[in-house]
Design a protein around this motif. Structure first.
Motif, PDB file in Angstrom:
ATOM      1  N   ILE A 320       1.187  -1.224   0.155  1.00 42.39           N
ATOM      2  CA  ILE A 320       0.127   0.107  -0.097  1.00 42.39           C
ATOM      3  C   ILE A 320       1.077   1.045   0.153  1.00 42.39           C
ATOM      4  N   GLN A 321       0.058   2.209  -0.214  1.00 41.45           N
ATOM      5  CA  GLN A 321       0.625   3.674  -0.223  1.00 41.45           C
ATOM      6  C   GLN A 321       0.344   4.702   0.393  1.00 41.45           C
ATOM      7  N   TYR A 322       1.049   5.460   1.347  1.00 40.46           N
ATOM      8  CA  TYR A 322       0.571   6.025   2.490  1.00 40.46           C
ATOM      9  C   TYR A 322       0.519   7.932   2.458  1.00 40.46           C
ATOM     10  N   ILE A 323       0.571   8.330   2.982  1.00 40.89           N
ATOM     11  CA  ILE A 323       0.955   9.160   3.607  1.00 40.89           C
ATOM     12  C   ILE A 323      -0.064   9.739   5.456  1.00 40.89           C
ATOM     13  N   GLY A 324       1.271  10.188   6.296  1.00 38.27           N
ATOM     14  CA  GLY A 324      -0.053  10.309   7.545  1.00 38.27           C
ATOM     15  C   GLY A 324      -0.975  10.231   7.636  1.00 38.27           C
ATOM     16  N   VAL A 348       4.553   1.466   1.271  1.00 35.87           N
ATOM     17  CA  VAL A 348       5.207   3.062   1.317  1.00 35.87           C
ATOM     18  C   VAL A 348       4.569   4.036   1.059  1.00 35.87           C
ATOM     19  N   GLY A 349       5.742   5.086   1.968  1.00 33.08           N
ATOM     20  CA  GLY A 349       4.759   6.625   2.070  1.00 33.08           C
ATOM     21  C   GLY A 349       5.720   7.522   3.010  1.00 33.08           C
ATOM     22  N   ASN A 350       5.490   8.236   3.434  1.00 33.08           N
ATOM     23  CA  ASN A 350       5.668   9.365   3.901  1.00 33.08           C
ATOM     24  C   ASN A 350       4.755   9.917   5.431  1.00 33.08           C
ATOM     25  N   GLY A 351       5.573  10.694   5.844  1.00 35.64           N
ATOM     26  CA  GLY A 351       4.764  11.916   7.403  1.00 35.64           C
ATOM     27  C   GLY A 351       3.692  11.134   8.122  1.00 35.64           C
ATOM     28  N   CYS A 370       7.410   1.239   4.823  1.00 39.86           N
ATOM     29  CA  CYS A 370       8.631   2.030   4.638  1.00 39.86           C
ATOM     30  C   CYS A 370       8.838   3.509   4.094  1.00 39.86           C
ATOM     31  N   GLU A 371       9.198   4.064   5.368  1.00 38.98           N
ATOM     32  CA  GLU A 371       9.203   5.316   5.424  1.00 38.98           C
ATOM     33  C   GLU A 371      10.262   5.862   4.487  1.00 38.98           C
ATOM     34  N   PHE A 372       9.827   6.948   3.647  1.00 37.18           N
ATOM     35  CA  PHE A 372      11.323   7.969   2.849  1.00 37.18           C
ATOM     36  C   PHE A 372      10.815   8.687   2.589  1.00 37.18           C
ATOM     37  N   TYR A 373      12.222   9.901   2.683  1.00 35.63           N
ATOM     38  CA  TYR A 373      11.615  11.512   1.992  1.00 35.63           C
ATOM     39  C   TYR A 373      12.038  11.624   0.369  1.00 35.63           C
ATOM     40  N   THR A 495       5.566  28.267   4.212  1.00 36.58           N
ATOM     41  CA  THR A 495       4.240  27.444   4.026  1.00 36.58           C
ATOM     42  C   THR A 495       4.260  26.752   4.924  1.00 36.58           C
ATOM     43  N   PHE A 496       3.111  25.170   5.090  1.00 39.41           N
ATOM     44  CA  PHE A 496       2.694  24.572   5.455  1.00 39.41           C
ATOM     45  C   PHE A 496       2.192  23.309   5.495  1.00 39.41           C
ATOM     46  N   ARG A 497       2.857  22.485   5.968  1.00 44.39           N
ATOM     47  CA  ARG A 497       2.035  20.605   5.524  1.00 44.39           C
ATOM     48  C   ARG A 497       0.455  20.885   6.268  1.00 44.39           C
ATOM     49  N   TRP A 498      -0.734  20.367   5.314  1.00 45.28           N
ATOM     50  CA  TRP A 498      -2.013  20.266   5.943  1.00 45.28           C
ATOM     51  C   TRP A 498      -2.303  18.970   5.173  1.00 45.28           C
ATOM     52  N   LYS A 499      -2.850  17.674   5.179  1.00 48.93           N
ATOM     53  CA  LYS A 499      -3.414  16.963   4.613  1.00 48.93           C
ATOM     54  C   LYS A 499      -3.495  16.550   3.590  1.00 48.93           C
ATOM     55  N   GLY A 500      -1.635  16.355   4.135  1.00 50.44           N
ATOM     56  CA  GLY A 500      -1.034  15.599   2.663  1.00 50.44           C
ATOM     57  C   GLY A 500      -0.594  17.060   1.685  1.00 50.44           C
TER      58      GLY A 500
END
Length: 631
Positions: A320-324, A348-351, A370-373, A495-500
């Motif tokens: 599966i793929q994800y964001i936090g 596999v994803g990040n956040g 599997c977290e990545f940046y 900038t900021f991050r929200w809802k991926g």
């Protein structure tokens, strides 16, 4: 009667063998103690090197093999294997190849497209997104993926910045097209994924695809002469302003497509993609990764937390793929029986936050996270191949040799890297947060943004440690611990991050100040307990002799901004604080958050259930903190 030696006539071991065995055991114990990740690091590094050497070998042989070339080969090699499964319908490698040929034939005969022309694609997650993408790529076109959440002025900016000859719009986004059509450049030809049209001067595509030939177009139309040539534009909300079109080369697509393979996925895996295809995570890592493996992908129109695990069981999903945010939504669902009864082995994803990571594993079983940046336009990537909770990846001497990067000291007040008396930047110590910068060179180039040289130059840092050196500024603060694990700390800039998604504060404030009662708007992100990223908040200064019109405010932000960029909180102030460099002061506002018991200024909350901004009382504040109020 014979002795025991008659029954067990074993030869005597040489005297050095016990010593050697003891030495090997000692070395193993020392390695485990001092270098516990040695073998894991070595395996990962060898994978990276093998893939890089393979690409280099192709180039030395005069062969440029792109991800599209690999897909066409797979369509010949395994034509009947499912490539896409969408809403229960199977699309084989052969099916997707044939339909993308039809798309290519339509634009070859009706679109007057030349190799290297740009076509913008405004579509949701559906098989025809991929058919149009591949079909245009077969003509050698650069495809620009437009974010379908972006509206009005911002969307017009995105279209004009990539300079397309054609705009292709999905059947479910005709409302968005209607908004921008009167102001769209007249030299952009518009095609819609329907059989008929009520719009003047708009071409229909679906009827022409069904009537087109399945024959492949000439191979020389898609052939790449250089892996550094552009193939995609993917929009990113960078540190400031409106979305920017990141230039994606064949090389970057190849690197992105290798991600699932590097984490251990195989051709037998079934990958579940619920993230939007306009994102590099879904298109490059997901679809590209399937092609790299020769695997199968289950594509979802839109992420659904309630259907997620039932889909995984129904289609035997293994990756599966994800964001936090996605992981948090899954953990927030009511507990059901048999939640560990699935075949998913890799995510596999990040956040993803540490607490959500742990809860996800406890609740849904032995899934390897599997977290990545990696930034869409960036030239550096980290992968957590060991499964260390909270980390985005690891580094070591050899990794830095191939992918040079550093964490440097940053001045938060001046919003710029700190330089010493000699004018050089300084590296942070292990355990300290620093700005991640990665060296730009021939092996790790930065391709910049389409249509805006100034934005490209702004992402580069010159004369960092030595005269003439050049680094890509990621805009991200990271921490490297004493075991060489890397952790994401925060974003810098406006900038900021929200809802991926990245939210550019200047884009939001520009929309708000269009209202005739707003003098000034200072937009920033605030932390909300148990939520990934930061929620948008706007501090407002009203014009003299005016009052805050909450109905107009609501209408303005939902009309002109993507849903994830609409400020959830408003704060009305009498005076805007400025920094010593005459920038809006955000730090104190960020720290104060949205607590009505400590803030005397009027506060308001975007209540989606009421479709309005409402007064933020202590009761509403408590409901937000307890999770009873959905954000």
């Amino acid at each position: 009667m014979g002795g025991w030696d008659d029954f067990y006539p074993l030869p005597m071991l040489p005297s050095w063998v016990p010593g050697a065995a003891a030495g090997i055991v000692s070395l193993h114990l020392i390695q485990k103690l001092l270098f516990p990740y040695f073998w894991a690091d070595l395996r990962y590094l060898l994978k990276v090197l093998v893939y890089g050497l393979r690409v280099e070998m192709y180039q030395l042989q005069g062969r440029i093999v792109t991800v599209l070339d690999k897909f066409v080969k797979l369509a010949e090699k395994q034509p009947h294997k499912p490539f896409l499964i969408y809403e229960g319908k199977v699309h084989t490698y052969w099916d997707v190849d044939r339909r993308s040929n039809r798309v290519a034939q339509v634009f070859l005969h009706h679109g007057a497209l030349k190799k290297g022309d740009t076509v913008a694609l405004l579509m949701g997650n559906e098989p025809d997104f991929i058919h149009v993408w591949f079909g245009l790529a077969k003509l050698g076109c650069v495809v620009a993926f437009l974010n379908f959440n972006v509206r009005s002025r911002s969307l017009l900016h995105c279209v004009s910045s990539c300079g397309p000859k054609i705009l292709v719009v999905g059947a479910d986004l005709l409302g968005t097209l209607e908004e921008i059509l009167p102001n769209l450049q007249k030299d952009v030809s518009v095609w819609i994924m329907t059989k008929d049209s009520t719009f003047p001067s708009v071409h229909t595509l679906l009827d022409k695809i069904e009537a087109a030939s399945e024959d492949p177009v000439p191979v020389n139309r898609r052939s790449a002469n250089n892996l550094k040539s552009s193939v995609l534009y993917i929009f990113t909300s960078g540190t400031t302003g409106l979305p920017k079109a990141a230039v994606i080369s064949h090389m970057q697509v190849l690197k992105g497509a290798a991600g699932l393979w590097a984490f251990g996925a195989t051709a037998e895996d079934i990958i579940y993609i619920t993230l939007p295809l306009y994102h590099s995570a879904a298109s490059l890592l997901g679809i590209g990764g399937c092609i790299e493996l020769g695997a199968t992908c289950v594509l979802k129109k839109k992420f659904s937390a309630s259907q997620f695990w039932s889909d995984c069981k129904k289609y035997n999903v293994t990756v599966i793929q994800y964001i936090g945010e996605l992981c948090r939504y899954l953990c927030s669902q009511p507990v059901k029986e048999g939640e560990k009864n699935h075949k998913v082995r890799l995510a596999v994803g990040n956040g993803v936050r540490n607490d959500v990571w742990r809860e996800f594993l406890d609740r849904f079983g032995a899934v390897k996270i599997c977290e990545f940046y990696g930034a869409t336009e960036g030239n550096i990537c980290f992968m957590n191949h060991t499964g260390k909770i909270g980390s985005v990846g690891r580094t070591n001497f050899f990794y830095k040799l191939f992918f040079p990067f550093d964490l440097i000291k940053y001045d938060f007040q001046k919003d710029e890297p700190i330089r010493n008396k000699h004018g050089w930047c300084e590296k942070v110590k292990k355990g300290e947060a620093g700005l991640l910068i990665s060296k730009v060179n021939a092996k790790n180039p930065f391709f910049g943004y389409a249509g805006n040289k100034r934005h490209t130059e702004k992402k580069l840092l010159c004369e960092v440690f030595n005269k003439g050196d050049l680094y890509f500024n990621t805009g991200d603060l990271m921490v490297q611990d004493h075991e060489n694990f890397l952790y994401f700390w925060d974003r810098i800039g406006d900038t900021f991050r929200w809802k991926g998604e990245n939210v550019a504060t200047t884009e939001v404030s520009d929309i708000i100040v269009m209202l005739d009662f707003i003098q000034e708007a200072n937009v920033y992100g605030v932390s909300v307990p148990d939520h990934e990223g930061r929620a948008g908040m706007a501090s407002l200064i009203l014009k003299q002799n005016t009052s805050l019109d909450l109905e107009q405010m609501y209408k303005q932000v939902v009309t002109y901004l993507p849903s994830y960029a609409c400020p959830l909180f408003l704060r009305v102030q009498e005076k805007m604080e400025m920094t010593g460099t005459f920038k809006q002061q955000k730090f104190r506002l960020v720290d104060e958050g949205f607590n009505p018991s400590t803030i005397t200024d009027p506060l308001y909350f975007l209540d989606n259930s009421k479709k309005a901004y409402v007064l933020l009382t202590e009761e509403v504040h408590e409901m937000i903190l307890s999770g009873k109020m959905k954000l």
